[in-house]
Structures are given as structure tokens and as C-alpha cells.
Design an enzyme around this catalytic site. Structure first.
Site, mmCIF file in Angstrom:
data_model
loop_
_atom_site.group_PDB
_atom_site.id
_atom_site.type_symbol
_atom_site.label_atom_id
_atom_site.label_comp_id
_atom_site.label_asym_id
_atom_site.label_seq_id
_atom_site.Cartn_x
_atom_site.Cartn_y
_atom_site.Cartn_z
ATOM 1 N N HIS A 76 0.836 -1.190 0.000
ATOM 2 C CA HIS A 76 0.000 0.000 0.000
ATOM 3 C C HIS A 76 0.875 1.245 0.000
ATOM 4 O O HIS A 76 1.797 1.355 0.814
ATOM 5 C CB HIS A 76 -0.917 0.032 1.232
ATOM 6 C CG HIS A 76 -2.001 -0.997 1.198
ATOM 7 N ND1 HIS A 76 -3.060 -0.983 2.066
ATOM 8 C CD2 HIS A 76 -2.206 -2.066 0.386
ATOM 9 C CE1 HIS A 76 -3.861 -1.996 1.813
ATOM 10 N NE2 HIS A 76 -3.355 -2.665 0.795
ATOM 11 N N TYR A 200 -9.131 4.881 7.787
ATOM 12 C CA TYR A 200 -9.267 5.275 9.186
ATOM 13 C C TYR A 200 -10.422 6.284 9.253
ATOM 14 O O TYR A 200 -10.307 7.387 8.722
ATOM 15 C CB TYR A 200 -7.993 5.929 9.699
ATOM 16 C CG TYR A 200 -6.854 4.957 9.963
ATOM 17 C CD1 TYR A 200 -6.541 4.573 11.259
ATOM 18 C CD2 TYR A 200 -6.088 4.448 8.911
ATOM 19 C CE1 TYR A 200 -5.490 3.699 11.513
ATOM 20 C CE2 TYR A 200 -5.043 3.563 9.153
ATOM 21 C CZ TYR A 200 -4.749 3.198 10.466
ATOM 22 O OH TYR A 200 -3.715 2.329 10.709
ATOM 23 N N PRO A 292 -3.158 -0.134 18.909
ATOM 24 C CA PRO A 292 -2.919 -0.586 17.536
ATOM 25 C C PRO A 292 -3.187 0.451 16.457
ATOM 26 O O PRO A 292 -2.954 0.172 15.282
ATOM 27 C CB PRO A 292 -3.884 -1.771 17.400
ATOM 28 C CG PRO A 292 -4.983 -1.494 18.379
ATOM 29 C CD PRO A 292 -4.321 -0.799 19.535
ATOM 30 N N LYS A 296 2.110 -0.350 15.143
ATOM 31 C CA LYS A 296 3.522 -0.373 15.501
ATOM 32 C C LYS A 296 3.974 -1.599 16.293
ATOM 33 O O LYS A 296 5.179 -1.832 16.431
ATOM 34 C CB LYS A 296 3.876 0.882 16.317
ATOM 35 C CG LYS A 296 3.801 2.150 15.528
ATOM 36 C CD LYS A 296 4.889 2.190 14.471
ATOM 37 C CE LYS A 296 4.590 3.231 13.408
ATOM 38 N NZ LYS A 296 4.710 2.717 12.062
ATOM 39 N N TYR A 384 4.318 6.411 9.932
ATOM 40 C CA TYR A 384 3.490 5.244 9.608
ATOM 41 C C TYR A 384 4.296 4.181 8.862
ATOM 42 O O TYR A 384 4.195 2.989 9.169
ATOM 43 C CB TYR A 384 2.280 5.680 8.787
ATOM 44 C CG TYR A 384 1.161 4.663 8.796
ATOM 45 C CD1 TYR A 384 0.144 4.731 9.737
ATOM 46 C CD2 TYR A 384 1.113 3.627 7.867
ATOM 47 C CE1 TYR A 384 -0.888 3.793 9.763
ATOM 48 C CE2 TYR A 384 0.105 2.691 7.884
ATOM 49 C CZ TYR A 384 -0.901 2.782 8.829
ATOM 50 O OH TYR A 384 -1.908 1.839 8.859
#
Length: 393
Positions: A76, A200, A292, A296, A384
Site C-alpha cells: 500500500h 481510518y 494498535p 507499531k 506510519y
């Protein structure tokens, strides 16, 4: 009378941290024995995180266990932040060129590592009981099931509830923690993902995450109150709530299907420092937990293991303990960066108090900033996909 054996590094826990450490040490000619209280079947089926940083992917590939990952993992180049009736893409390919994330389930990483270790003759003991560690300051050994394992070092990779961290004498470790007033209800569903990248979603009803495990299997999460009973969430209610939180932009329809697994996980932040006592080194969830939201947990475990591998390699090569002595400080630098990022993502996207209008407006303001400023979006993107490693094996 205990039967006795010896190895260079005794590893407690056959999760990603313990298995990867054993694999990397093997590549350096360092022997290890891995002890795991669960069965192999349980360990290989345990569903956990599925987002791998660029550095985690590179580590697995470079160590020879990335063939299936490269074939089946879903690369991604961005994520979507969905709020206020619109979706906003954070484009990794623009903000952090050459770095991405790969969706590949933690249980798949575990399967690949177990297969690699067993193919190389690695010693993994499943379903061991009564594990205990001893003489951590000078001549460490592990006892389990009527046996004794003498070793030069012990790696505690046995998670938050394992025996390693509690074996450190009281007062040596300082604990920093925070519990959140909500949990995640997670499901695996036999349905093709409804989007090509992770979504998200922040809504007045709470947070939701659309993820995936393969072209046929989707992964979803819902923010629910802490202490919620799973029985309160039949499949029909789960799908209705996911639709309410994700179908908030024009033209998006959430595909539904058979739910094949579900569970509720509380959210917490936790750090134990130092991550070393004598000849015991903590790695992964034994030393730190993150909510979560920032994806990580597994990636921090890999980072810990990389540092520990290099430190042990140098020790056995020339007797130098310098990097072993620096292990905790090096790892904690990255751990606290990930703690902050995970906390930030959690506070940015979750509903904390339905009456806190001020807090909701602050969230919207910062989301607007992240989605309109390349500088702010780059901060999110580089955290990220994963910060660079300080120590490379």
C-alpha cells in the site's frame, strides 16, 4: 534431578520477536533454543497485526524468509483518513518516496519463521510448562518441564503476560502506562475488501478501521466501550455499525460477508525501562505495548530484535559488550517515538467523551491540517511507514 542442555541464547516466546531473533542469530552462527508455552497450531493461528513497515519487510526479505511475503503481501502506498463526510488520502509515494507498508498477517510471518527455523534444524519447544529464569546477573539458565537450559543470555520475547519481565527484581524496572476508556472490536470476514487501501474513519459514533488480509479476506475494527461483552455484538449489529461509520462518503458501499473470527481488545500504552537486567534482554510486547491505531506493535518487536542480534554478534565476534550495554537506550528511543505516534493517532481519531464538543473541534482542526499541509502529512507518513533504523545488523 533436572536433565540439562546448553545453548548460547535462550529465547522465551515463539512469537515474531523470539522466532526472528532465533533466525537472525542462526544466520550469524549463534545457537539458540526457543521455548513456547502454547502449541504450534495455536501460535500459527493467532490473529494479530497485519501492517508491516518498510523496514520490517526489508528485514524479512534480506534474511531469506520473505518469499511468500513478496508473493502474497499487499503493498500500500497510502491510507485514507475519512471524516466530516469526505475521504482524504495520505500519499506515501509522494511524501516518503520509496517507502510503503505491506499488509501481511502476523500469523503468516510466524508461519514463515517457524518453517525456516525447522528447515534449518532449529530447536523450538512448544507446549512447555513451568518456565522460570534464574541467575540473571551472571550465569543465567531457564528451567521448564523438568529440564534445565544453561545459556550465556536470555531473551524475554514472551509478551506482556510472560514470565520474563516479572522475573526482574522489584525496583529495577520503571513502568509507564496509560489505559484508554475504549476497546477495539475486531473481526475477520470472508469478503473482498471494499477499498484498495486502509480507511481510518472518525465519526460521532466512534472510530472504525477498514483493513484487509488478502483479496478475499477483510479485517475491520470498531471502537467500543472498555469492558464491552462480545455477546452484545451479534454479526448483524457489527455490520450495521460498520456501515454507519464507513459509508459516510458519496459512492462508497461496504461489502459484507461471513464473519469468521471476532474479539475485543482493550487499548493501552505501556513501557518498561530499562529493557535489560543483567543477562536478560526484553524484546517486543514483554517490554512495550502500543494501541494498535499506529500499527507499531510487531514492527517495534522487529526493531528490538535487529539491535539485539547485532549486539550479540559483536559480543561473540570480539567480546565487546558495548552494544549490549546500549541495547535498552537504543531501543527505547524508537519505542517512545512509536508510543507518541500511536497515542497521537488514537487521540486524533477516537471519540473520548460524547459531551466534549471542544475536544471534537480540536480533532477536526488537526485533521484539517494534516489533510491540507504536506508538512503535517509527511510527519504522519514517515512515522506510519517506519522511521529509519539506528542500528543495522
Amino acid at each position: 534431578m533436572l536433565s540439562s542442555m546448553r545453548t548460547q541464547v535462550g529465547i522465551i516466546g515463539a512469537g515474531p520477536a523470539g522466532l526472528l531473533l532465533s533466525h537472525l542469530l542462526h544466520l550469524r552462527g549463534i545457537s539458540s533454543v526457543v521455548l513456547e508455552r502454547r502449541s504450534r497450531d495455536y501460535v500459527e493461528r493467532r490473529v494479530r497485526a497485519g501492517v508491516l513497515e518498510q523496514g520490517t519487510v526489508d528485514t524479512l526479505v534480506e534474511s531469506g524468509v520473505g518469499e511468500r511475503l513478496l508473493r502474497e503481501g499487499l503493498v500500500h502506498d497510502g491510507i485514507e483518513l475519512r471524516y466530516g463526510g469526505a475521504g482524504h488520502r495520505v500519499a506515501f509515494e509522494k511524501l516518503v518516496p520509496g517507502r510503503a507498508i505491506t499488509v501481511y498477517g502476523q500469523q503468516e510471518v510466524v508461519r514463515d519463521l517457524i518453517a525456516a527455523r525447522l528447515a534449518a534444524g532449529g530447536d523450538i519447544r512448544f507446549e512447555v510448562d513451568d518456565v522460570a529464569v534464574h541467575s540473571l546477573e551472571d550465569a543465567p539458565y531457564v528451567t521448564f518441564g523438568g529440564e534445565r537450559l544453561d545459556c550465556d543470555f536470555i531473551a524475554g520475547c514472551d509478551g506482556f503476560h510472560g514470565v520474563s519481565r516479572p522475573s526482574v527484581p522489584e525496583g529495577v524496572i520503571t513502568v509507564y502506562e496509560r489505559e484508554y476508556p475504549f476497546a477495539w472490536l475486531g473481526i475477520l470476514a470472508r469478503v473482498a475488501p471494499s477499498a484498495e487501501e486502509l480507511i481510518y474513519a472518525r465519526t460521532g459514533r466512534g472510530f472504525a478501521l477498514h483493513s484487509m488480509r488478502s483479496p478475499e479476506i477483510s479485517r475491520f475494527y470498531l471502537q467500543v466501550p472498555a469492558g464491552q461483552d462480545l455477546d452484545e455484538w451479534p454479526d448483524e449489529r457489527i455490520w450495521a455499525e460498520l456501515k454507519a461509520r464507513l459509508e459516510t462518503v458519496p459512492g462508497f458501499t461496504l461489502a459484507t460477508g461471513e464473519i469468521i473470527e471476532k474479539g475485543i481488545t482493550p487499548l493501552r500504552s505501556f513501557v518498561a525501562e530499562p529493557m535489560r537486567h543483567g543477562r536478560l534482554f526484553l524484546a517486543g510486547d514483554a517490554a512495550h505495548i502500543v494501541p494498535p491505531t499506529g500499527a507499531k506493535g510487531l514492527n517495534l518487536a522487529v526493531a528490538d530484535v535487529r539491535v539485539l542480534t547485532e549486539a550479540l554478534t559483536r559480543f561473540y565476534a570480539d567480546g565487546s559488550a558495548a552494544l549490549l550495554d546500549d541495547y535498552s537506550d537504543i531501543c527505547l528511543k524508537r519505542v517512545w517515538r512509536a508510543q507518541h505516534f500511536s497515542w497521537w493517532m488514537t487521540t486524533l481519531l477516537h471519540t473520548f467523551d460524547s459531551d466534549d464538543a471542544y475536544g471534537r473541534r480540536l480533532q477536526t482542526s488537526y485533521l484539517d491540517y494534516v489533510t491540507s499541509s504536506d508538512a503535517a502529512a509527511t510527519t504522519l507518513a514517515e512515522n506510519y511507514v517506519g522511521m529509519p533504523y539506528e542500528v543495522s545488523p
